[in-house]
Design an enzyme around this catalytic site. Structure first.
Site, mmCIF file in Angstrom:
data_model
loop_
_atom_site.group_PDB
_atom_site.id
_atom_site.type_symbol
_atom_site.label_atom_id
_atom_site.label_comp_id
_atom_site.label_asym_id
_atom_site.label_seq_id
_atom_site.Cartn_x
_atom_site.Cartn_y
_atom_site.Cartn_z
ATOM 1 C CD GLU A 19 4.029 4.072 3.906
ATOM 2 O OE1 GLU A 19 5.121 4.056 3.324
ATOM 3 O OE2 GLU A 19 3.090 3.309 3.631
ATOM 4 C CG ASP A 25 0.317 1.387 -1.202
ATOM 5 O OD1 ASP A 25 0.801 1.944 -2.202
ATOM 6 O OD2 ASP A 25 1.009 0.899 -0.289
ATOM 7 C CD GLU A 63 4.517 -2.299 -2.317
ATOM 8 O OE1 GLU A 63 4.679 -1.237 -2.957
ATOM 9 O OE2 GLU A 63 4.408 -2.345 -1.081
HETATM 10 O O1 GCW Z 1 3.261 0.924 -0.993
HETATM 11 C C1 GCW Z 1 4.022 1.518 -0.033
HETATM 12 C C2 GCW Z 1 5.265 0.721 -0.036
HETATM 13 C C3 GCW Z 1 6.423 1.443 0.574
HETATM 14 C C4 GCW Z 1 6.560 2.773 -0.144
HETATM 15 C C5 GCW Z 1 5.279 3.563 0.043
HETATM 16 C C6 GCW Z 1 5.309 4.896 -0.687
HETATM 17 C C7 GCW Z 1 8.547 3.960 -0.703
HETATM 18 O O2 GCW Z 1 4.990 -0.498 0.630
HETATM 19 O O3 GCW Z 1 7.546 0.637 0.388
HETATM 20 O O4 GCW Z 1 7.680 3.506 0.290
HETATM 21 O O5 GCW Z 1 4.207 2.837 -0.474
HETATM 22 O O6 GCW Z 1 4.750 4.953 -1.782
HETATM 23 O O7 GCW Z 1 5.851 5.851 -0.175
#
Ligand code: GCW
Length: 665
Positions: free
Chosen positions: A272, A351, A379
């Site tokens: 990311e 995720d 989340e």
């Molecule tokens: O789920 C995603 C989140 C990000 C997070 C990322 C990760 C810390 O939306 O906010 O970053 O995963 O796990 O690295």
């Protein structure tokens, strides 16, 4: 009142003399211990405070053997962190391997006392299943918490450590009572200021924080910025560059000089938009091993996250599959990592969705240490505004059979290090706390933090048994209260799934903040994460023959099931297959009717939760009652929004009527 919420599972409510105190009286008189140690001191404090509050008496702390009371001794031949509890007529013998074992044994006894259980015939040995039981804070030093739903950070504010560390101390206590023994204290996305956590600017603060956690048997870790050398004037962050290597060695030495028992680094690299070894044409083993070499002389770990995927997948490209990414990146490197590197793998291949298969990396990596990563922060599961008990979901992950070494190779045994005899093993989870007075925003989200700790200590505990402990410790021992709350808690994950994203497809949330329904949010975003719904059908074809081939990453027993439309479990159908809306599920319903039915049902179930809570109005203090009720009402509002958005979307796409003629807009 607010204090009751703050105390979470360590309430120590006063006990009734006639009903209970009498039965445990002899054990409360004195406590004897011969070893001196900070952690054992904390255990003694806790015992003293707990007894004082529950029974209005303070045990005498003595150094010689006693015939009545709690006798604590160490036995180095026991497994790490374990303890035994044995009662004779007037004495409880707590025998522990080490100081952590003493602390956990004392918390165990306090838990039994809180729950008003008999101490008379104790005879048990407790050994933690997972050697590492860790929490990851996603706190930023500006005071925000990434994916935090319970207020600001209580570690940092305005790029400083918060000077009053009482809350950190209380957090450490709560974590230790739940069996946690490791923590990383800053977000895995390491920004400019946080890069300095490993430098003089903040190192003394890190040490003081570490000292607090250490007293509760918890080892401290930091997330690091892979590009840190470049922030400090070195031309690159290339792991094979001599200057870069020297930089990290010097850092490790400096850190360990100040914090001799520092745990190590947690690293999110090439993920990311975070920097990493890919920038220099190096692979992740080269990237991680370089850090591992720097930490090795001090016994430190490099925890390296596997959340590496292409976050700009083009919708026309039907071969690239985010679900495949972790396995594709890391399987070829199995065995190439140093012994003090641990890969950290999210429980699912995507995720933290409401429903995902288990990551196929688990059960495939045979020669690399790894941790399993859960997310306690909700989340994608209602952001601590919705009541969702997560342990049932996690338990499904842990009891999944990977078939890695034949039938019965469960995730829980692999991640505990038992199957592949790993030198480092365990489970990690993203924290859900903040500076809200009750820690977690939703009072019931406390259960997820508590439950996480208890479950990874002993994955054989049922979700129900864990919830029951929490309910009694949090709300007391009134059978009606207990029964009612258990009815709310136990089906809550299924309820959330019912009114949100169906059949394993996931997502369908608003982009970036991830709250509330938006069916096509990610479908039409450049950060594409697709469901491919059109007028004919929905779902992602991940089969070997016609899809992305993701199913082939599982061992053949699972691959066959997932790959086969007729065998794939209903709840994961759309994760693995693209099907017409008229496709018939094992349940006998069509996909479209299933979507309608679950969404109508989910809303009714939330209403039932509200009725249940309402019935407790007289039994629960107004602060807790009201704060939960407000959230439940909001949950109902959102459940309706989800229901109507999802139903309308699929009704208009498919043109198929609801069999029961209910209102669909
Ligand atoms: O789920 C995603 C989140 C990000 C997070 C990322 C990760 C810390 O939306 O906010 O970053 O995963 O796990 O690295």
């Amino acid at each position: 009142d607010q204090l009751t919420s703050y105390r979470a599972w360590l309430q120590y409510r006063e006990k009734d003399q006639e009903k209970y105190t009498k039965t445990v009286a002899p054990y409360l008189k004195a406590v004897s211990v011969t070893v001196d140690n900070d952690i054992i001191e904390r255990a003694l404090d806790e015992w003293t405070v707990g007894l004082n509050e529950m029974f209005k008496q303070r045990p005498a702390v003595v150094r010689e053997t006693i015939s009545e009371g709690l006798a604590i001794t160490l036995d180095p031949s026991l497994p790490n962190e374990s303890y035994q509890l044995k009662t004779t007529e007037k004495r409880i013998q707590l025998t522990a391997k080490d100081a952590n074992g003493v602390l956990y044994g004392v918390f165990h006894l306090l838990r039994l006392l809180q729950m008003e259980e008999s101490l008379q015939h104790l005879s048990m040995t407790e050994v933690p299943k997972n050697p590492v039981r860790m929490i990851n804070q996603w706190d930023d030093m500006n005071g925000e918490v990434e994916r935090g739903y319970a207020g600001e950070s209580f570690f940092y504010k305005d790029y400083q450590f918060i000077k009053d560390r009482q809350r950190i101390y209380d957090y450490a206590r709560l974590l230790a009572a739940a069996g946690i023994n490791a923590i990383s204290i800053n977000n895995v996305n390491v920004h400019e200021n946080e890069t300095d956590l490993i430098f003089d600017r903040y190192l003394m603060d890190v040490k003081q924080t570490s000292d607090i956690f250490n007293q509760f048997g918890i080892t401290l870790f930091l997330s690091i910025n892979y590009a840190a050398p470049m922030e400090k004037g070195i031309a690159s962050a290339d792991p094979l560059d001599k200057d870069v290597q020297a930089f990290w060695k010097a850092r490790a030495q400096a850190i360990y000089q100040v914090i001799p028992n520092f745990g190590g680094f947690l690293v999110k690299a090439d993920s990311e938009n975070r920097p990493g070894p890919f920038t220099y044409g190096r692979n992740h083993a080269e990237g991680a091993n370089m850090l591992a070499e720097a930490l090795e002389p001090y016994g430190g770990l490099v925890i390296w996250r596997c959340f590496v995927y292409n976050c700009k997948q083009d919708w026309r490209d039907r071969q690239t599959d985010r679900a495949r990414a972790a396995y594709d990146h890391f399987m070829p490197l199995d065995g190439a990592f140093k012994e003090n590197v641990v890969l950290q793998i999210k429980n699912g291949p995507m995720d933290f969705q409401v429903r995902e298969p288990v990551s196929p990396l688990i059960g495939s990596l045979e020669n690399t240490n790894h941790f399993l990563e859960f997310q306690i922060a909700q989340e994608y599961l209602g952001q601590q505004k919705h009541l969702v008990y997560l342990v049932p979901q996690w338990k499904e992950v842990l009891s999944f059979d990977t078939y890695s070494k034949g039938m019965g190779t469960y995730v829980k045994d692999i991640v505990a290090g038992e199957v592949f005899k790993n030198g480092h093993a365990g489970i990690v989870a993203v924290s859900n706390v903040g500076s809200d007075y009750n820690w977690t925003g939703h009072l019931f989200a406390q259960l997820n933090l508590y439950g996480y700790g208890r479950m990874i200590w002993n994955p054989e505990l049922t979700a129900e048994a864990i919830a029951l402990e929490w309910v009694k410790q949090t709300f007391g021992n009134d059978p009606f209260v207990i029964k009612t709350i258990m009815q709310m808690v136990m089906p809550s994950w299924e309820i959330y799934e019912n009114y949100t994203s169906p059949l394993g497809i996931g997502w369908m949330v608003n982009i970036s903040h991830h709250y509330g329904p938006n069916i096509d949010g990610y479908e039409y975003d450049k950060w594409g994460t697709y469901h491919f719904a059109d007028r004919n059908g929905v779902g992602v074809d991940r089969t070997i023959e016609t899809g992305t081939g993701f199913t082939g990453q599982f061992h053949k027993e699972n691959a066959r099931v997932y790959n086969d439309l007729t065998r794939c479990p209903d709840e994961l159908l759309l994760f693995f297959h693209h099907v017409p809306y008229t496709h018939q599920l094992h349940s006998g319903k069509t996909v479209i009717q299933h979507i309608y039915d679950t969404h109508f049902r989910g809303v009714e179930q939330v209403k039932a939760m509200i009725d249940a809570w309402q019935s407790l109005k007289e039994a629960i203090d107004p602060t807790r009652y009201t704060s939960v009720m407000e959230r439940l009402e909001h949950q109902l509002y959102m459940a309706k929004e989800w229901r109507d958005t999802v139903n309308t979307y699929f009704y208009r796409k498919s043109g198929i009527n609801d069999l029961h003629g209910r209102t669909i807009y």
